[in-house]
Design a protein around this motif. Sequence first.
Motif, PDB file in Angstrom:
ATOM      1  N   ILE A 125       0.602  -3.412  -6.322  1.00 42.09           N
ATOM      2  CA  ILE A 125       0.646  -2.146  -5.591  1.00 42.09           C
ATOM      3  C   ILE A 125      -0.777  -1.626  -5.465  1.00 42.09           C
ATOM      4  N   SER A 126      -1.144  -1.228  -4.275  1.00 41.47           N
ATOM      5  CA  SER A 126      -2.442  -0.566  -4.109  1.00 41.47           C
ATOM      6  C   SER A 126      -2.167   0.824  -3.577  1.00 41.47           C
ATOM      7  N   TRP A 127      -3.079   1.743  -3.870  1.00 47.35           N
ATOM      8  CA  TRP A 127      -2.854   3.116  -3.427  1.00 47.35           C
ATOM      9  C   TRP A 127      -4.185   3.766  -3.160  1.00 47.35           C
ATOM     10  N   GLU A 128      -4.137   4.833  -2.383  1.00 44.82           N
ATOM     11  CA  GLU A 128      -5.347   5.608  -2.163  1.00 44.82           C
ATOM     12  C   GLU A 128      -4.956   7.072  -2.184  1.00 44.82           C
ATOM     13  N   GLU A 129      -5.725   7.867  -2.909  1.00 46.52           N
ATOM     14  CA  GLU A 129      -5.425   9.294  -2.952  1.00 46.52           C
ATOM     15  C   GLU A 129      -6.113   9.988  -1.793  1.00 46.52           C
ATOM     16  N   CYS A 130      -5.453  11.025  -1.295  1.00 47.19           N
ATOM     17  CA  CYS A 130      -6.093  11.860  -0.281  1.00 47.19           C
ATOM     18  C   CYS A 130      -5.812  13.305  -0.669  1.00 47.19           C
ATOM     19  N   GLU A 131      -6.844  14.090  -0.722  1.00 57.50           N
ATOM     20  CA  GLU A 131      -6.728  15.450  -1.242  1.00 57.50           C
ATOM     21  C   GLU A 131      -6.247  16.403  -0.145  1.00 57.50           C
ATOM     22  N   THR A 132      -5.114  17.051  -0.401  1.00 64.44           N
ATOM     23  CA  THR A 132      -4.609  17.995   0.601  1.00 64.44           C
ATOM     24  C   THR A 132      -4.883  19.446   0.214  1.00 64.44           C
ATOM     25  N   PHE A 191       0.825  -1.213   0.000  1.00 63.36           N
ATOM     26  CA  PHE A 191       0.000   0.000   0.000  1.00 63.36           C
ATOM     27  C   PHE A 191       0.860   1.264   0.000  1.00 63.36           C
ATOM     28  N   ILE A 192       0.496   2.188  -0.869  1.00 66.50           N
ATOM     29  CA  ILE A 192       1.206   3.476  -0.923  1.00 66.50           C
ATOM     30  C   ILE A 192       0.175   4.599  -0.853  1.00 66.50           C
ATOM     31  N   PRO A 193       0.206   5.406   0.195  1.00 61.67           N
ATOM     32  CA  PRO A 193      -0.732   6.530   0.261  1.00 61.67           C
ATOM     33  C   PRO A 193      -0.279   7.636  -0.686  1.00 61.67           C
ATOM     34  N   LEU A 194      -1.210   8.280  -1.359  1.00 62.41           N
ATOM     35  CA  LEU A 194      -0.857   9.375  -2.265  1.00 62.41           C
ATOM     36  C   LEU A 194      -1.480  10.665  -1.761  1.00 62.41           C
ATOM     37  N   LEU A 195      -0.638  11.575  -1.319  1.00 62.38           N
ATOM     38  CA  LEU A 195      -1.121  12.892  -0.917  1.00 62.38           C
ATOM     39  C   LEU A 195      -1.125  13.768  -2.167  1.00 62.38           C
ATOM     40  N   VAL A 196      -2.292  14.120  -2.653  1.00 61.28           N
ATOM     41  CA  VAL A 196      -2.371  14.849  -3.916  1.00 61.28           C
ATOM     42  C   VAL A 196      -3.064  16.191  -3.719  1.00 61.28           C
ATOM     43  N   TYR A 197      -2.887  17.084  -4.672  1.00 61.95           N
ATOM     44  CA  TYR A 197      -3.672  18.320  -4.660  1.00 61.95           C
ATOM     45  C   TYR A 197      -4.253  18.555  -6.034  1.00 61.95           C
ATOM     46  N   ARG A 198      -5.396  17.950  -6.245  1.00 59.75           N
ATOM     47  CA  ARG A 198      -6.083  18.111  -7.529  1.00 59.75           C
ATOM     48  C   ARG A 198      -7.038  19.298  -7.499  1.00 59.75           C
ATOM     49  N   THR A 199      -7.183  19.922  -6.333  1.00 62.07           N
ATOM     50  CA  THR A 199      -8.001  21.128  -6.233  1.00 62.07           C
ATOM     51  C   THR A 199      -7.164  22.223  -5.588  1.00 62.07           C
ATOM     52  N   GLY A 200      -7.723  23.412  -5.521  1.00 59.89           N
ATOM     53  CA  GLY A 200      -7.045  24.498  -4.829  1.00 59.89           C
ATOM     54  C   GLY A 200      -6.149  25.293  -5.753  1.00 59.89           C
ATOM     55  N   PRO A 201      -5.429  26.261  -5.196  1.00 58.94           N
ATOM     56  CA  PRO A 201      -4.669  27.198  -6.028  1.00 58.94           C
ATOM     57  C   PRO A 201      -3.540  26.538  -6.809  1.00 58.94           C
ATOM     58  N   TYR A 202      -3.064  25.374  -6.393  1.00 59.02           N
ATOM     59  CA  TYR A 202      -1.927  24.763  -7.072  1.00 59.02           C
ATOM     60  C   TYR A 202      -2.336  23.551  -7.903  1.00 59.02           C
ATOM     61  N   ALA A 203      -3.633  23.394  -8.111  1.00 58.81           N
ATOM     62  CA  ALA A 203      -4.123  22.224  -8.850  1.00 58.81           C
ATOM     63  C   ALA A 203      -3.472  22.059 -10.227  1.00 58.81           C
ATOM     64  N   PRO A 204      -3.200  23.140 -10.986  1.00 57.47           N
ATOM     65  CA  PRO A 204      -2.579  22.936 -12.310  1.00 57.47           C
ATOM     66  C   PRO A 204      -1.263  22.177 -12.226  1.00 57.47           C
ATOM     67  N   SER A 205      -0.544  22.297 -11.116  1.00 57.67           N
ATOM     68  CA  SER A 205       0.680  21.513 -10.953  1.00 57.67           C
ATOM     69  C   SER A 205       0.379  20.151 -10.338  1.00 57.67           C
ATOM     70  N   GLY A 206      -0.629  20.117  -9.488  1.00 58.88           N
ATOM     71  CA  GLY A 206      -0.904  18.888  -8.743  1.00 58.88           C
ATOM     72  C   GLY A 206      -1.499  17.793  -9.597  1.00 58.88           C
TER      73      GLY A 206
END
Lengths: 359, 438
Positions: B73-80, B32-47
């Motif tokens: 491999i399993s993963w789960e995204e979490c939006e930061t 398992f690999i946790p993925l801390l992502v930012y698909r929203t917010g002010p930096y979403a174009p990079s995230g």
Amino acid sequence: MIYREAGQFKTSYAADQAIFPIRLDRWGMLVTLFVAFFVIPVVANEYWLLSILVPFLVFSLAAIGLNILTGYAGQLSLGTGGFMACGAFAAYKLSTAFPELNILIVFLLSGGVAAAVGVLFGLPSLRIKGFYLAVATLAAQFFLIWMFNKFGWFNNYSPSGVISAPPRALFGDFYVTGASASPVAKYLFLLGFVAVMALIAKNLTRCKIGRSWMAIRDMDIAAEIIGIRPLMAKLSAFAISSFFIGIAGAMWAFIYTGSVEALAFDINRSFQVLFMIIIGGLGSILGSFLGAAFIVLLPILLNNVPGLIGWQIPVDMIAHLEFMIFGALIIFFLIVEPHGLARLWQIAKEKMRLWPFPY
Amino acid sequence: MNIRKLLLTAASAAVVAAPLLAAPIVAKAEQFIPLLVYRTGPYAPSGIPLANGFVDYFELINARDGGVNGVKISWEECETSYNNDRGVECYERLKKQGATGASLVNPYSTGITYALIERATADKIPVFSMGYGRADATIGSVFPYVFTAPATYWAGADAIIQYIQAQEKGSLKGKKIALVYHDSAYGKEPIATLQALGKQEGYSLNLFPVAHPGLEQKATWLQIGRQLRPDWVIMWGWGVMNATAIKEAAAVGFPMEKFIGIWWSGSEADVKPAGAAAKGYKSAQFTGTGTGAPIHAQIREQLYAKNMGIGKDTFGEVLYNRGLVNAAIAVEAIRTAQGKFGNKPLTGEQVQWGFENLNMTQEVIDKLGLTGLMSPIKLSCNDHEGGGAVVIQQWDGKNWNYVSDFINPRREMLTKMYEASAMQYAKEKNITPRDCKM
């Protein structure tokens, strides 16, 4: 219904002036405290303790602080984040300069530093009020963050300007800050602190000083005529409020995140705390807790729900849904009860006392 | 509001809250690999491209190889939303998931990295901060669970100076260099290095902090363009700040060829909004550009052709490729650790060993299909940076192109600086450094 005060007679002044004059309220409070101190540390896991309850308690403390200033004394402030930063950086400087100083004293002293700064920025309140004062406190917000960012002395010349909490024990081996502290220790220490501070705040608002705040809030000229000194009332509100907020900032840095940069206390933090007291209820200690719960916990709950009930939707969708629902709920509660969640609770209690014939 | 409504509200709130208390879902035997992502917010174009790169690589590993040596491999995204508090919450939420808990965490924010270093060290979960975060965490004896490969900000600063030096025919004596930086922990990282190099090479350094979010830079650039007139400008920017800086630089007539950003100021999201003004702008980089690597063909063939994968819209962007490389290094660390602990889901502590013994030679890189996307790295107990190289790229209006070879940062000097800073940290935190001599 069971909630009523019929048959409960008050036979002394002390009984009449108790914080919870109704027996059921007293029991309710005791049960809440019992659960918070003894049940939660046993049943809650690390995720609950560290990332849900700890920020909730820290924000409750900050909200109590701002509620004293804005809710009770009527001085609108947007400088909360700056005062939190004051507390955090003061605690960092004190604990690194005097490693042998007990962490409890460090926190109290850092609250004192924030209080002094608060008084300084409270001075304009003697001349201006309302939105004008809010703009003046905004200056405090920007100035303080700029200062902590600009001068390396505040963060011991760390190359990136980040401060991090050194490990410190309350006594013996009972570490309450740093990575070696257990989640339960951090939680209990914070809970004890917040409980005592909330009690102090509650009593402050019931005594002479609190009444003078409320008099100033309701009509300053009338208050002055009946002999309340605006200078003392306003500056004491700024000092005590900043004291609470400063300690909340120190707790944020030392117990919650462990390391912060000054930007963690930017203007958004001030808004966050202001929204807490507006949603929770201005001029209410309970409201500070309810508001903190609403602003801190609800988004996390909303964010967790799709995963827990097995919805497979992308995270960005969840985040957007969270914003929409959260925003809608804020509007809903403010329409239903503009005086905040604490007022809703009060109405509920009044209805229950009149039950089964509410009007 | 009447009492019935209130009780109903309370009851429904309780119903919603109840599942939170329930036990987590039972995990399968996957890594398992946790993925801390930012698909929203002010930096979403990079995230978004970053997160897409990660997911596509993991899907490719599962689809093409059936996992890492058979372990899926399993993963789960979490939006930061690039928010520190949310990042900490995400980390706490995901660290115990999967069969063995999180095997490593990619914080993808300098602020979140700082907040996680202590927690993850206590939890024995490696923090892989690839090209961001705390530079002195390279010293593995003080930071056993933090990995900074293939290059830190300090190494990036040194590589940029080396490039400038080469352009200036070897000597920087009397030259003026300006640093425009985001006024946060991230932006301040290179200052000490650039100052130290300034003493050594004889250039003068002028600092221009830009307050978050960086939309207001008029005064900064008037000062740079009209008063200071530096020979070179280096930028440590992020998000909207980058495109604004490029536009403002063009407005004061500063030559784009002498304007170099760090790797977080050098993606499509930074130059495209600036339009034609950005032509000629340069940036440092440690991952390759374009869609020409073998792995890109494999992703097209194994994923996109079969309607799998999520990164089609961002395919081949700078940050998408960085996501691929980051995921690849993480997977190789797991593979290395499997060599010692067996082909099964591993704990964070075991993956930490994998990182410390990671050796990605050019052959390994070619075998993975990453040819041209990264330089070889080799990590050890004390060196968590691994000696990666930095390359300078230039925007031609449509694509990023290399304008230099891979530059090796001068690590003798940097290591001294890392060590001094790490020891200061160890002293403050009462940490006894590990013995890495064995």
